[in-house]
Design a protein around this motif. Structure first.
Motif, short mmCIF file in Angstrom:
data_model
loop_
_atom_site.label_atom_id
_atom_site.label_comp_id
_atom_site.label_asym_id
_atom_site.label_seq_id
_atom_site.Cartn_x
_atom_site.Cartn_y
_atom_site.Cartn_z
N TYR A 496 0.84 -1.21 0.00
CA TYR A 496 0.00 0.00 0.00
C TYR A 496 0.87 1.26 0.00
CZ TYR A 496 -4.47 -2.40 0.73
OH TYR A 496 -5.59 -3.18 0.57
N TYR A 497 1.97 1.20 0.72
CA TYR A 497 2.86 2.37 0.79
C TYR A 497 3.42 2.70 -0.59
CZ TYR A 497 6.84 5.29 2.09
OH TYR A 497 7.75 6.31 2.19
N ILE A 498 3.99 1.69 -1.25
CA ILE A 498 4.61 1.96 -2.56
C ILE A 498 3.56 2.38 -3.58
CG2 ILE A 498 5.99 1.01 -4.42
CD1 ILE A 498 7.40 -0.76 -2.47
N ALA A 499 2.38 1.77 -3.52
CA ALA A 499 1.30 2.18 -4.43
C ALA A 499 0.90 3.63 -4.16
CB ALA A 499 0.10 1.25 -4.27
N GLY A 500 0.82 3.99 -2.90
CA GLY A 500 0.40 5.35 -2.54
C GLY A 500 1.40 6.41 -2.97
N ILE A 501 2.70 6.13 -2.82
CA ILE A 501 3.69 7.16 -3.16
C ILE A 501 3.79 7.37 -4.67
CG2 ILE A 501 5.00 6.81 -1.04
CD1 ILE A 501 7.01 5.15 -2.60
N GLN A 502 3.32 6.41 -5.45
CA GLN A 502 3.28 6.65 -6.91
C GLN A 502 2.32 7.80 -7.22
OE1 GLN A 502 5.59 4.79 -8.56
NE2 GLN A 502 5.89 3.91 -6.50
N TYR A 503 1.21 7.84 -6.49
CA TYR A 503 0.25 8.93 -6.70
C TYR A 503 0.77 10.25 -6.15
CZ TYR A 503 -3.18 5.63 -8.43
OH TYR A 503 -3.84 4.69 -9.19
N VAL A 504 1.68 10.19 -5.18
CA VAL A 504 2.32 11.42 -4.70
C VAL A 504 3.11 12.05 -5.84
CG1 VAL A 504 4.05 12.37 -3.14
CG2 VAL A 504 2.43 10.65 -2.30
N GLU A 505 3.84 11.24 -6.58
CA GLU A 505 4.61 11.77 -7.72
C GLU A 505 3.69 12.27 -8.83
OE1 GLU A 505 7.68 12.44 -7.86
OE2 GLU A 505 8.32 11.45 -6.02
#
Length: 815
Positions: A496-505
């Motif tokens: 979930y963390y790695i998926a979420g930080i993609q949307y941060v970028e």
């Protein structure tokens, strides 16, 4: 211990393996278990269910262990533990029978019953792996105890091969060593005890695998001499109370008057560690090429392997012992020191050589060895930075680095042997990624053909997700990691963390150009990142939370605290690119082309661009250091070494490391900066003694660093770096970490009537020793010399011709 053999409450199946049926049972089990490597565990189970031999039960345990290692499901781990316990009991009983049955197969290489000793040790090894993967600390401790017993079993089988090879090369190992010892005594030399890496002291060895020393027997060195099991009450000091029987089998193997626990039987492959300081007369040499000295390295077509039982023992012991030696050699320094206290020491070169030897055999052992090797080279080696320089052609450097052509040939062979398996397709994708062909890797993993094993599909999806992250394909990466959540239950918090930080970028890239899209990305990022803390801590390793779970929870807490303190939305409180930070931890920069590296630099520039990110002025030292470490790593891969060193020195190393510590801070940046300095020096000045010496100082500094976030991950790189630097110093001379080398020329050594000049490079270590040098025309290294002033007196006290016209020269230096 006697009661463990004669009074076990838990006995093996009454359908004990018939002596005449042993080769047929072995062949049937090996044929069935080979389906594992073709992703067809159902076919393997069906074939293995038709027999009750030790080989069949070991195969059943292997199928469950493979499922457990690939998926980490608790129910599969329980099944694997039960099956492996059954295999342990059966193989123990069969080994007991084989030791007393005069009609069993008598190998010219191994003691009677060695095939069952191998089955037992493999069961222990897999049981140890399952125990360590389990979330129970008790199971993990039991696992290490079983690992210790398995280790010594493999050591004994390896020693049997060495004795066999010594006999083939011109006499028994005892006679040659006695001659060498007498020669050494004539010069008045002595040396301290040296043990094989991973060896245990005599008291420890007695509880598992050793030899009984008997009176000298004229027939002691005959190849078919029967070894005996000797019971020892010492092994009763520790056993699992809930296993339902008392004691554990003690395998004592060997021939005649050879004592496995004696120092003279552990010359080949000795540890260079000088901690043992028993002042008594020992053997006069230490082999230069420890990985191949006395190693049984024949091909499958050799007459040596005419019997399938010998093939099984040889390939299986090389697989398992090689895996253990390699595994122990790459663990982080802190954990490595702990294992060293209880007698475990790895040997990367020897482990790799043994695994490559196992791959020659077209059976499950060869395939598993191939899988481990490809995983090591495409995973571990691809993850590390300070690796051996292969340009000089040393075999150990080639194996320890990245033998590209050899790996490609191995993978091609495995793809042909197991055409249906997605495991080998996954390894091909990893190989493509390791060679900076990320798009090709993703294409390979995006095909329509799926594996019947969901665990393999989960691994493939995880690999695809990482590659998408390295390519900055943010949407694909996020979608792929969310699919990983459905495919396995290992670390949902990380997914979930790695998926979420993609949307941060995605939010940051569209913030100034498409506000509506930016808000949608911000909302999705927040939703996914808020899931992290809900799923963290559900999986444990050795009763502790997974390191990445701890890391991502701390990051979320840090961002939430900043959002509150700064009175800004959660999405704006996120610091330096978390995507680039995660890429760093997986060493994705190493897999990128220059275009992707420039894209990574652009992601970092966003943070310090005050027009895009007005909160940069409020950033703390640790966050600024994070950006500098990431930028320096990228610049290193772009070849901008001086710029990288300047950034690391100015922005991180110049500050007191205490300033990076504290609640929610990224304390890993300070040791990472020191490590990066070492990598830059190694890459920039490879072959220059001063640069390598300075590199070692930085690496050693990180190795001694107190605990910090993600220390195990960085520690893996450090362990590999230390091993590489040690070998560099041994082979090329120079000054590394304060130790000095000097060259010594020795002329006029007789080689079958010829006069030949040989060049040796002397390595300085404390204490004084003697060593063996292989001569094949010209020779390099290795004389062990004292670390203080030397005289010029050199004595050659023995000269022995071996097979392949190699010469062993025993050289003593007088202080």
């Amino acid at each position: 211990m006697l009661r463990g053999w004669l009074g076990n409450k838990r006995t093996a199946s009454t359908q004990s393996l018939n002596t005449l049926a042993e080769p047929q049972s072995l062949e049937a089990a090996m044929r069935a278990v080979s389906y594992i490597m073709d992703d067809d565990l159902d076919a393997a189970e069906a074939g293995l269910s038709q027999g009750t031999s030790s080989f069949h039960k070991l195969g059943k345990g292997m199928t469950s262990t493979m499922r457990a290692m690939l998926g980490f499901e608790p129910e599969i781990m329980r099944e694997a533990s039960e099956r492996l316990a059954d295999a342990e009991t059966q193989s123990s009983a069969d080994h007991h029978r084989a030791q007393r049955d005069p009609h069993v197969y008598r190998s010219s290489i191994y003691p009677p019953g060695s095939e069952f000793a191998l089955c037992y040790a493999e069961s222990l090894l897999m049981s140890a792996v399952v125990g360590v993967l389990n979330e129970s600390l008790t199971d993990s401790v039991k696992g290490f105890y079983k690992l210790r017993k398995a280790y010594i079993t493999f050591d004994v089988l390896s020693e049997a091969e060495k004795r066999y090879m010594q006999g083939k090369n011109g006499g028994s190992i005892n006679s040659s060593r006695r001659n060498s010892l007498e020669s050494l005594r004539s010069t008045g030399s002595a040396r301290s005890t040296k043990r094989m890496p991973g060896g245990f002291d005599d008291e420890q060895s007695s509880s598992t695998l050793s030899l009984k020393k008997t009176a000298p027997d004229p027939a002691a060195n005959r190849p078919h001499d029967t070894s005996r099991i000797v019971d020892d009450d010492a092994s009763d000091e520790f056993y699992d109370a809930d296993e339902g029987y008392e004691g554990h089998p003690t395998f004592r193997t060997g021939t005649g008057d050879t004592d496995m626990n004696s120092t003279t039987e552990k010359v080949a492959g000795m540890s260079m560690d000088s901690s043992d300081a028993v002042n008594t007369r020992k053997l006069p040499f230490q082999p230069v090429r420890r990985t191949t000295q006395h190693m049984l390295d024949h091909n499958p077509g050799s007459d040596v392997f005419a019997n399938p039982i010998d093939v099984f023992i040889h390939s299986g012991s090389n697989l398992c012992f090689g895996f253990l030696l390699l595994l122990i050699s790459i663990i982080p320094p802190a954990f490595g020191r702990l294992l060293g206290l209880i007698g475990f020491h790895g040997d990367r070169d020897r482990g790799l050589s043994m695994l490559w030897q196992a791959t020659k055999f077209h059976n499950i052992n060869g395939a598993m060895a191939g899988l481990i090797l490809l995983g090591y080279y495409n995973g571990i080696v691809g993850f590390c930075d300070i690796l051996p320089d292969t340009s000089h052609g040393f075999e150990e450097d080639v194996l320890g680095g990245y033998p590209k052509e050899r790996c490609e040939a191995l993978l091609s062979d495995m793809r042909i042997r197991y055409p249906k398996s997605r495991l080998w397709l996954l390894e091909e994708a990893r190989m493509q990624a390791a060679n900076r062909r990320l798009e090709t890797a993703i294409d390979l993993l995006s095909g329509d053909i799926k594996s019947p094993l969901k665990q393999v599909e989960a691994l493939a999806m995880f690999e695809k997700s990482l590659n998408a992250m390295y390519l900055h394909r943010f949407s694909l990466c996020a979608d792929s990691f969310l699919k990983c959540v459905k495919l396995n239950n290992w670390s949902h918090a990380l997914y979930y963390y790695i998926a979420g930080i993609q949307y941060v970028e995605l939010y940051r890239r569209s913030k100034s150009t498409d506000p509506s899209a930016a808000q949608a990305h911000a909302k999705r990022a927040t939703e996914l990142l808020k899931q992290v803390t809900k799923h963290a801590g559900k999986k444990k390793f050795m009763a502790r939370q997974l390191p990445f779970d701890v890391f991502v929870v701390r990051k979320i807490n840090k961002w939430e605290a900043r959002a509150k303190d700064w009175n800004v939305p959660f999405i704006d409180a996120i610091g330096v690119s978390p995507v680039e930070e995660m890429i760093y931890f997986w060493n994705g920069f190493k897999r990128m082309q220059p275009a992707q590296l420039e894209d990574s630099l652009a992601c970092l520039r966003w943070s310090e661009d005050t027009t895009q990110n007005p909160l940069w002025e409020r950033e703390s030292l640790d966050e600024r250091a994070l950006l500098s470490v990431l930028r320096a790593a990228i610049l290193r891969f772009l070849g901008k070494y001086e710029e990288a060193k300047a950034i690391l020195t100015r922005d991180v190393i110049a500050h007191d490391k205490a300033l990076f510590k504290g609640h929610l801070r990224d304390d890993w940046t300070a040791p990472a900066a020191c490590y990066e300095m070492g990598v830059v020096l190694w890459t920039q000045g490879l072959g220059e003694k001063e640069s390598v010496g300075e590199c070692k100082e930085w690496v050693d500094k990180v190795a001694k660093w107190e605990g910090y976030s993600m220390d195990a991950r960085i520690g893996l790189k450090v362990a590999t770096a230390q091993d590489t630097l040690k070998k560099w110093g041994e082979r090329r001379g120079g000054v590394v970490g304060g130790r000095r080398w000097r060259e010594i020329n020795i002329e006029g050594l007789a080689v079958e009537g010829e006069s030949r000049r040989c060049l040796f490079t002397a390595k300085l270590l404390s204490g004084w020793t003697s060593t063996v040098v292989e001569v094949t025309g010209s020779a390099y290294e290795l004389l062990n010399l004292p670390e203080y002033t030397l005289s010029d007196s050199i004595f050659t006290n023995s000269l022995t011709t071996l097979e392949h016209k190699q010469i062993q020269i025993y050289i003593q230096l007088r202080v």
